[in-house]
Scaffold this active site. Structure first.
Site, PDB file in Angstrom:
ATOM      1  N   SER A  85      85.093 -18.172  95.155  1.00  0.00           N
ATOM      2  CA  SER A  85      83.921 -17.788  94.383  1.00  0.00           C
ATOM      3  C   SER A  85      82.808 -17.378  95.334  1.00  0.00           C
ATOM      4  CB  SER A  85      83.446 -18.955  93.489  1.00  0.00           C
ATOM      5  OG  SER A  85      82.323 -18.578  92.727  1.00  0.00           O
ATOM      6  N   SER A  86      82.032 -16.391  94.918  1.00  0.00           N
ATOM      7  CA  SER A  86      80.954 -15.905  95.767  1.00  0.00           C
ATOM      8  C   SER A  86      79.808 -15.399  94.913  1.00  0.00           C
ATOM      9  CB  SER A  86      81.453 -14.791  96.699  1.00  0.00           C
ATOM     10  OG  SER A  86      81.923 -13.696  95.934  1.00  0.00           O
ATOM     11  N   SER A  87      78.659 -15.243  95.550  1.00  0.00           N
ATOM     12  CA  SER A  87      77.495 -14.644  94.913  1.00  0.00           C
ATOM     13  C   SER A  87      77.334 -13.249  95.498  1.00  0.00           C
ATOM     14  CB  SER A  87      76.235 -15.485  95.167  1.00  0.00           C
ATOM     15  OG  SER A  87      75.106 -14.913  94.533  1.00  0.00           O
TER      16      SER A  87
END
Length: 366
Positions: A85-87
């Site tokens: 998961s990443s922003s």
């Protein structure tokens, strides 16, 4: 640094980030400028993970200055230790939101809730009653719901496969995706009203598609690259060590080639590769031997060693790469924004208009 100091520093850094987004042209409207200025990204990124072996891997409020500097940088931030998961880079988020161009009161579906930051920006712009966001990961949705609520936003959040959209709240005026499908899923086309818009990463570019009646649409690509995780993760685990060993030792005919692995890192050609060969992957370059391995989802492979290539599997993979490069080079090496995309149910194509260049997109999910 106490809580008040953290908020004060976050506001200062947020203002600096917004000024950069405006100066660089990523943010062009007052509405999105206000959203980026007022939605606190640090609420949605309580920790991020550096990928450098020489730096402290986890960065959070225990080192507030470093944490806030990272959060309000224009960078992609990995927010889970397993790198799942990443922003997204704020400037890319801004470009996609500006391209969506919703009007006051429009209803928007986001595919890929992630941290919840993009849903917060949409909620600020449109009101949370007009925002629906779905993610396949229940834990991400739960965390995003809490973070959104902590700053007063309560959009509709759902757990489900984004390929299905979210039919219970349809129709929408727009869909924006933060994960990359091989082609536009049929459900999205059916859930956006005619005259609405879909903004989604396709073939490492951002496609902006205006939807017409009958699950049809037409659009173009934005200039910049967009590298997102796939809409659906590849099932099962691959033993990379065995795969590399098998390909390295495989006996196959060898011929010369003028192309090397550097073509993979040419951002403009990467778009062409993703359109022409959506299953192509750069597997590895072996430091001890200099051998580079490419694979395809169908099991094909190419092994580069200096100016020589060997190939195996269902297709001659490097032949296809060379053909795509020859075609792209022959029409002047166009950038993404020179290409159009047409969507007609199961028939979806990327085209270079006026040049006879066309690729049919990968498997379309009805």
């Amino acid at each position: 640094m106490n809580g008040a100091m953290i908020e004060s520093e976050a506001e200062r850094l947020r203002d600096e980030l917004v000024a950069r987004l405006v100066a660089d042209g990523a943010v062009t409207s007052l509405a999105w400028q206000a959203a980026f200025a007022e939605v606190p990204r640090h609420v949605f990124v309580p920790v991020f993970y550096r990928q450098s072996p020489t730096e402290q891997p986890a960065v959070d409020a225990s080192t507030p200055s470093e944490w806030l500097e990272g959060v309000y940088s224009d960078q992609l931030l990995v927010v889970s230790p397993d790198v799942k998961s990443s922003s997204t880079v704020p400037s890319l988020m801004a470009v996609m939101l500006e391209a969506l161009d919703p009007a006051d009161g429009d209803r928007v579906l986001e595919i890929g809730t992630g941290t919840g930051y993009n849903a917060a920006l949409l909620s600020h712009r449109l009101g949370d009653r007009n925002v629906v966001s779905v993610d396949i990961a229940a834990d991400l949705v739960s965390d995003a719901k809490s973070r959104l609520a902590s700053i007063g936003y309560h959009p509709t959040l759902g757990v489900g496969d984004g390929v299905d959209g979210w039919p219970g709240e349809a129709p929408y005026d727009g869909i924006i995706a933060t994960c990359a499908p091989d082609a536009v899923p049929g459900a999205w086309l059916g859930q956006v009203r005619p005259g609405g818009r879909i903004v989604a990463p396709i073939a490492t570019g951002v496609a902006v598609i205006d939807v017409a009646p009958g699950r049809k649409g037409m659009g173009r690509f934005l200039p910049g690259g967009a590298y997102f995780m796939p809409l659906r993760a590849t099932p099962g685990q691959v033993d990379l060590g065995s795969q590399i060993a098998d390909i390295t030792s495989a006996i196959a005919p060898v011929r010369t080639t003028d192309l090397g692995e550097t073509i993979w890192f040419d951002d403009d050609f990467q778009f062409v590769l993703s359109a022409a060969l959506p299953g192509l992957r750069f597997l590895t370059k072996l430091a001890e031997s200099g051998i580079t391995i490419f694979t395809d989802a169908d099991g094909s492979w190419a092994r580069l060693d200096g100016g020589a290539v060997a190939q195996g599997g269902p297709q001659r993979l490097w032949d296809a790469v060379e053909n795509a490069h020859r075609q792209w080079d022959g029409v002047g090496r166009p950038t993404r924004d020179k290409f159009s995309i047409t969507v007609d149910g199961g028939a979806q194509h990327i085209r270079l208009d006026g040049h006879g260049v066309e690729w049919r997109l990968g498997r379309v999910i009805p």
